[in-house]
Design an enzyme around this catalytic site. Structure first.
Site, mmCIF file in Angstrom:
data_model
loop_
_atom_site.group_PDB
_atom_site.id
_atom_site.type_symbol
_atom_site.label_atom_id
_atom_site.label_comp_id
_atom_site.label_asym_id
_atom_site.label_seq_id
_atom_site.Cartn_x
_atom_site.Cartn_y
_atom_site.Cartn_z
ATOM 1 N N SER A 229 10.187 0.717 1.024
ATOM 2 C CA SER A 229 10.235 1.624 -0.115
ATOM 3 C C SER A 229 10.488 0.856 -1.414
ATOM 4 O O SER A 229 9.730 -0.059 -1.736
ATOM 5 C CB SER A 229 11.285 2.707 0.137
ATOM 6 O OG SER A 229 11.080 3.805 -0.686
ATOM 7 N N ASP A 417 2.323 8.536 4.993
ATOM 8 C CA ASP A 417 3.204 8.510 3.830
ATOM 9 C C ASP A 417 2.379 8.669 2.563
ATOM 10 O O ASP A 417 1.382 7.971 2.382
ATOM 11 C CB ASP A 417 3.962 7.180 3.803
ATOM 12 C CG ASP A 417 4.850 7.029 2.574
ATOM 13 O OD1 ASP A 417 5.333 8.056 2.068
ATOM 14 O OD2 ASP A 417 5.052 5.880 2.138
ATOM 15 N N HIS A 474 6.644 7.354 6.063
ATOM 16 C CA HIS A 474 7.285 6.356 5.208
ATOM 17 C C HIS A 474 8.201 5.421 5.986
ATOM 18 O O HIS A 474 8.287 4.236 5.686
ATOM 19 C CB HIS A 474 8.083 7.104 4.141
ATOM 20 C CG HIS A 474 8.653 6.241 3.076
ATOM 21 N ND1 HIS A 474 7.888 5.602 2.136
ATOM 22 C CD2 HIS A 474 9.938 5.909 2.784
ATOM 23 C CE1 HIS A 474 8.668 4.919 1.307
ATOM 24 N NE2 HIS A 474 9.917 5.087 1.682
#
Length: 505
Positions: A229, A417, A474
């Site tokens: 991330s 994601d 994700h």
């Protein structure tokens, strides 16, 4: 300042005034959270809202020590062996398995302490050392410890259960709470709050030096930097800092072999263009929506380029203009979980990570960790705010020199994601200029299979690998734990592309 700058800033402020309605409908969900807000005047308020959607309720906006906090002494490194009970079989082949928690007194700060976990490998002491960085910015790495790739998970009765696919099965694993103010890391001075990658990477490098001094038996092991991330910013900066330290012989040589970015935000100019393309491909928006939203991207691109040249308020303008693209998509997509578009959010709750806060706030657990009176801040809205001007910086720029020196890079992304989607990550990897760019572009895509089942599609040349992971959002290690462990181990052993067959990408 040029009139062009003022037009961009005016546009940014205009987007701010009209996009509050979008932000109220954005559904956030994530284990290490890239927060998106179109309301810069209220970044903490938005961050707090998004944290709540993970069912997390930190008592503080940031971890500040006031009065008698009693966590550690003034010594540089304070570490204790954990004495916690675990249910089940660890599967360890080594005796006296070491689990540690500690604090490091950051030297170039007024009063900052960095909290970390260190889990020795369940297999061999000479396994690589792997450090994991959670993103946010401002979310604790304990999210990964308990929900992704740590040695154990938290059961419903608040017991720890061994994770069959913890990354400590193939590495000596370090998790750090960073930047300062995140998790159990803290300071009594606001001057210690970090605002850019230089501060973040210097703190991490200082930690690494004292860690290997305290654990010299691991200093010669291969070393890898990993995370996901917003760590798509942290990781390249940290890898460059380690490499620079090695070249300049600044301290203990760190045997850096590679770095891996999972569903990261690394090159915003390229990745923000991919939002509308990915959303259209996944049928989150219609072609008519695409045509309308796409008009914003040119201004977003110009603002990002100004941010790269000037920094400061230009970066806030870029943040405002570009995040409006995402907000418009989510306004149309409704209750879709934008960290996994296969799923929807129920009310305000998209994930439930509340067991982590309950466990870490238990008095016996806190005593075992040696955190004193420091309270756990799962995700810090104030750290998030402090890093906003860093958001639109391009961290790809330092990667080519690392590749040229033979340091490996793995970029992987779960296919479902949206927020840091595989398409945007694939594009910046392919666009990156280095000596192997053309060869990488021409390389065949091959299958990444586990137990005879395809779990992804990958492409490699020299030190660079890109992997799109199937059936994952994700948080790849949470959604595909066995495949994620296999990915890490094969990559570190230079066997990631073995036994594959040709497959389209």
């Amino acid at each position: 300042m040029s009139s062009h700058y003022f037009s961009l800033l005016f546009l940014a402020l205009l987007f701010h005034s009209v996009s509050l309605s979008f932000s109220s409908s954005v559904k956030s969900n994530d284990g290490d959270v890239v927060f998106l807000s179109s309301a810069p005047k209220f970044p903490i308020t938005m961050a707090e809202k998004l944290i709540r959607q993970l069912n997390l309720f930190p008592k503080h906006e940031i971890n500040k020590a006031i009065g008698d906090y009693g966590a550690v002494t003034d010594q540089s490194l304070f570490e204790k062996k954990l004495n916690l009970s675990y249910i089940g079989d660890s599967g360890a082949t080594v005796q006296d398995l070491g689990h540690h928690a500690g604090y490091y007194r950051l030297p170039h700060t007024k009063d900052a302490r960095m909290f970390y976990f260190f889990f020795e490998s369940r297999s061999r002491k000479n396994d690589p050392v792997v450090i994991w960085l959670t993103g946010g910015p401002g979310c604790s790495s304990e999210l990964a410890v308990f929900y992704e790739n740590g040695p154990f998970k938290i059961a419903d009765n608040m017991s720890l259960v061994w994770n069959d696919f913890g990354w400590d099965k193939g590495s000596n694993l370090i998790y750090v709470d960073q930047p300062t103010g995140t998790g159990f890391s803290y300071s009594s001075s606001e001057d210690d709050i970090r605002h850019d990658e230089r501060g973040v990477s210097n703190d991490l490098y200082d930690f690494l030096q004292v860690f290997f001094k305290a654990h010299p038996q691991y200093a010669k092991n291969d070393f890898y930097i990993t995370g996901e991330s917003y760590a798509g910013h942290y990781i390249p900066a940290f890898a460059s800092r380690v490499h620079q330290g090695n070249k300049n012989k600044e301290g203990i040589y760190v045997n850096l072999k590679g770095f891996a970015i999972g569903n990261g935000l690394t090159d915003p100019e390229i990745q923000y263009k991919a939002y509308t393309d990915y959303a259209l491909d996944m049928k989150l928006i219609k072609k008519s929506d695409y045509n309308v939203i796409e008009k914003t991207y040119l201004k977003c691109q110009q603002a990002i380029q100004l941010c790269g040249k000037s920094g400061g308020v230009d970066c806030m303008a870029a943040y405002l203009v570009c995040t409006s693209i995402f907000n418009k998509i989510m306004n149309i997509a409704g209750d879709k979980n934008y960290y996994d578009v296969r799923k929807t959010c129920e009310g305000d709750l998209c994930y439930d990570f509340s067991k982590m806060e309950t466990f870490l706030n238990d008095q016996k657990v806190r005593q075992a960790l040696g955190v004193g009176n420091i309270e756990f801040v799962s995700c810090s809205s104030e750290v998030y705010q402090a890093m906003q001007l860093d958001w639109m910086k391009n961290l790809e720029v330092g990667i080519p020199s690392l590749l040229e020196d033979g340091i490996k890079l793995l970029v992987y992304a779960g296919e479902y994601d949206l927020i840091c989607n595989w398409l945007g990550n694939s594009r910046w990897v392919h666009a990156m200029k280095w000596s192997g760019q053309n060869a990488f572009g021409k390389a065949s895509s091959v299958s990444f299979a586990v137990d005879g089942v395809e779990k992804g599609v990958q492409k490699s040349h020299g030190p660079l690998t890109f992997l799109k992971v199937h059936d994952a959002g994700h948080m790849v290690p949470m959604d595909q734990p066995k495949a994620a462990l296999e990915m890490l181990q094969r990559w570190m052993q230079n066997k990631l592309s073995k036994d594959g067959h040709l497959a389209p990408m």
